[in-house]
Design a protein around this motif. Sequence first.
Motif, PDB file in Angstrom:
ATOM      1  N   VAL A 126       0.316 -38.339   9.215  1.00 19.41           N
ATOM      2  CA  VAL A 126      -0.196 -39.545   8.579  1.00 19.41           C
ATOM      3  C   VAL A 126      -1.245 -40.159   9.489  1.00 19.41           C
ATOM      4  N   GLY A 127      -2.409 -40.414   8.931  1.00 19.11           N
ATOM      5  CA  GLY A 127      -3.480 -41.027   9.704  1.00 19.11           C
ATOM      6  C   GLY A 127      -4.027 -42.253   8.996  1.00 19.11           C
ATOM      7  N   THR A 128      -4.666 -43.112   9.760  1.00 17.37           N
ATOM      8  CA  THR A 128      -5.303 -44.314   9.222  1.00 17.37           C
ATOM      9  C   THR A 128      -6.800 -44.061   9.118  1.00 17.37           C
ATOM     10  N   GLU A 129      -7.377 -44.459   7.998  1.00 22.26           N
ATOM     11  CA  GLU A 129      -8.831 -44.389   7.814  1.00 22.26           C
ATOM     12  C   GLU A 129      -9.282 -45.586   7.005  1.00 22.26           C
ATOM     13  N   HIS A 130     -10.484 -46.064   7.315  1.00 22.38           N
ATOM     14  CA  HIS A 130     -11.057 -47.184   6.571  1.00 22.38           C
ATOM     15  C   HIS A 130     -12.460 -46.840   6.095  1.00 22.38           C
ATOM     16  N   GLU A 131     -12.884 -47.558   5.069  1.00 25.24           N
ATOM     17  CA  GLU A 131     -14.245 -47.430   4.539  1.00 25.24           C
ATOM     18  C   GLU A 131     -15.139 -48.446   5.236  1.00 25.24           C
TER      19      GLU A 131
ATOM     20  N   ASP B 106     -17.429 -50.176   3.901  1.00 20.65           N
ATOM     21  CA  ASP B 106     -17.788 -51.283   3.005  1.00 20.65           C
ATOM     22  C   ASP B 106     -16.764 -52.425   2.992  1.00 20.65           C
ATOM     23  N   LYS B 107     -15.771 -52.364   3.861  1.00 20.48           N
ATOM     24  CA  LYS B 107     -14.732 -53.391   4.040  1.00 20.48           C
ATOM     25  C   LYS B 107     -13.659 -53.360   2.951  1.00 20.48           C
ATOM     26  N   SER B 108     -13.769 -52.480   1.973  1.00 21.67           N
ATOM     27  CA  SER B 108     -12.823 -52.479   0.858  1.00 21.67           C
ATOM     28  C   SER B 108     -11.400 -52.139   1.269  1.00 21.67           C
ATOM     29  N   THR B 109     -11.219 -51.490   2.410  1.00 19.47           N
ATOM     30  CA  THR B 109      -9.880 -51.098   2.863  1.00 19.47           C
ATOM     31  C   THR B 109      -9.439 -51.856   4.118  1.00 19.47           C
ATOM     32  N   TRP B 110     -10.241 -52.774   4.572  1.00 16.89           N
ATOM     33  CA  TRP B 110      -9.968 -53.469   5.821  1.00 16.89           C
ATOM     34  C   TRP B 110      -8.767 -54.401   5.689  1.00 16.89           C
ATOM     35  N   SER B 111      -8.002 -54.508   6.761  1.00 20.08           N
ATOM     36  CA  SER B 111      -6.881 -55.438   6.820  1.00 20.08           C
ATOM     37  C   SER B 111      -7.416 -56.835   7.133  1.00 20.08           C
ATOM     38  N   LEU B 112      -6.550 -57.823   6.970  1.00 23.23           N
ATOM     39  CA  LEU B 112      -6.951 -59.217   7.141  1.00 23.23           C
ATOM     40  C   LEU B 112      -7.559 -59.488   8.514  1.00 23.23           C
ATOM     41  N   ASN B 113      -6.955 -58.949   9.576  1.00 22.70           N
ATOM     42  CA  ASN B 113      -7.502 -59.195  10.915  1.00 22.70           C
ATOM     43  C   ASN B 113      -8.873 -58.553  11.085  1.00 22.70           C
TER      44      ASN B 113
ATOM     45  N   GLN C  61     -14.914 -56.810  11.941  1.00 19.20           N
ATOM     46  CA  GLN C  61     -15.029 -55.591  12.734  1.00 19.20           C
ATOM     47  C   GLN C  61     -14.017 -54.551  12.251  1.00 19.20           C
ATOM     48  N   GLY C  62     -14.531 -53.492  11.696  1.00 16.76           N
ATOM     49  CA  GLY C  62     -13.677 -52.409  11.244  1.00 16.76           C
ATOM     50  C   GLY C  62     -13.631 -51.290  12.274  1.00 16.76           C
ATOM     51  N   PHE C  63     -12.731 -50.348  12.034  1.00 16.74           N
ATOM     52  CA  PHE C  63     -12.669 -49.168  12.893  1.00 16.74           C
ATOM     53  C   PHE C  63     -11.964 -48.047  12.153  1.00 16.74           C
ATOM     54  N   ILE C  64     -11.911 -46.905  12.760  1.00 16.23           N
ATOM     55  CA  ILE C  64     -11.351 -45.677  12.198  1.00 16.23           C
ATOM     56  C   ILE C  64     -11.963 -45.405  10.820  1.00 16.23           C
ATOM     57  N   PHE C  65     -13.286 -45.317  10.813  1.00 20.25           N
ATOM     58  CA  PHE C  65     -13.972 -45.046   9.559  1.00 20.25           C
ATOM     59  C   PHE C  65     -13.816 -43.586   9.166  1.00 20.25           C
TER      60      PHE C  65
ATOM     61  N   ILE D 194      -0.172 -28.094   7.988  1.00 16.22           N
ATOM     62  CA  ILE D 194       0.733 -29.234   7.846  1.00 16.22           C
ATOM     63  C   ILE D 194       0.074 -30.217   6.877  1.00 16.22           C
ATOM     64  N   PRO D 195       0.800 -30.635   5.839  1.00 15.09           N
ATOM     65  CA  PRO D 195       0.236 -31.616   4.909  1.00 15.09           C
ATOM     66  C   PRO D 195      -0.173 -32.894   5.636  1.00 15.09           C
ATOM     67  N   GLN D 196      -1.204 -33.550   5.088  1.00 12.11           N
ATOM     68  CA  GLN D 196      -1.714 -34.782   5.685  1.00 12.11           C
ATOM     69  C   GLN D 196      -1.833 -35.866   4.624  1.00 12.11           C
ATOM     70  N   MET D 197      -1.742 -37.102   5.079  1.00 10.36           N
ATOM     71  CA  MET D 197      -1.866 -38.249   4.194  1.00 10.36           C
ATOM     72  C   MET D 197      -2.634 -39.349   4.920  1.00 10.36           C
ATOM     73  N   VAL D 198      -3.452 -40.083   4.177  1.00  7.40           N
ATOM     74  CA  VAL D 198      -4.227 -41.184   4.744  1.00  7.40           C
ATOM     75  C   VAL D 198      -3.636 -42.508   4.270  1.00  7.40           C
ATOM     76  N   LYS D 199      -3.571 -43.457   5.196  1.00  8.00           N
ATOM     77  CA  LYS D 199      -3.131 -44.817   4.878  1.00  8.00           C
ATOM     78  C   LYS D 199      -4.185 -45.800   5.365  1.00  8.00           C
ATOM     79  N   THR D 200      -4.119 -47.030   4.848  1.00 12.34           N
ATOM     80  CA  THR D 200      -5.043 -48.073   5.293  1.00 12.34           C
ATOM     81  C   THR D 200      -4.307 -49.293   5.851  1.00 12.34           C
ATOM     82  N   ARG D 201      -2.984 -49.249   5.859  1.00 13.69           N
ATOM     83  CA  ARG D 201      -2.177 -50.342   6.382  1.00 13.69           C
ATOM     84  C   ARG D 201      -1.209 -49.800   7.415  1.00 13.69           C
ATOM     85  N   ASP D 202      -0.525 -50.704   8.125  1.00 11.12           N
ATOM     86  CA  ASP D 202       0.404 -50.269   9.158  1.00 11.12           C
ATOM     87  C   ASP D 202       1.501 -49.379   8.588  1.00 11.12           C
TER      88      ASP D 202
END
Length: 190
Positions: free
Chosen positions: A47-52, A54-61, A67-71, A88-96
Amino acid sequence: MIAVLVIDMQNAFFEEPVLQRRQEEVVAACNSLTSAAREAGAKVLLVGTEHERDKSTWSLNMLDDDQGFIFRGSDQARFVPGLVTADIPQMVKTRDSAFMGTDLGMRLRNWEVETVILAGVSAHNCIAQTAADAFAHNLRLIYAAEAIATENPEAAEAVLRVLTREYRQRVLPLDEIKALFGSGPAGAGA
């Protein structure tokens, strides 16, 4: 059935000096855990974290700090060197939590998982949030002691103390976890 979730073993998180110093040992522990799980027929998911950008997946902080990261597609989003990822199967998340906004619950149901083993980073954030949500999904949970790291040991200790006491989740060393894999088909009855 048992499933191993390896959370956020990505370059971005290991930019943190405290985690960077532990990178090799945590990678080795994760690889040992996933190898034993796969050998026993248990399920493994990276499981990995990724963001866009364009801020559409950014968390409140991230939005508050503008400032985004892990694009998506960046070097930060790649799994750390040495982590076994092939086949190994993989999945992307945008939250903790790996459950929030993902198909993790469906995957675990399809695999008939009753017990989840967590590995990766960070114990006080993404590991803890995923663990709390696993409890909400009536899943038993085990923390793989050597395969979990944090940059905030005090917060991790406090959170894990609450989760282990209140949610009856266990912290086990790899040797004990590997023994669970041997207790029947893919660790049935763990």
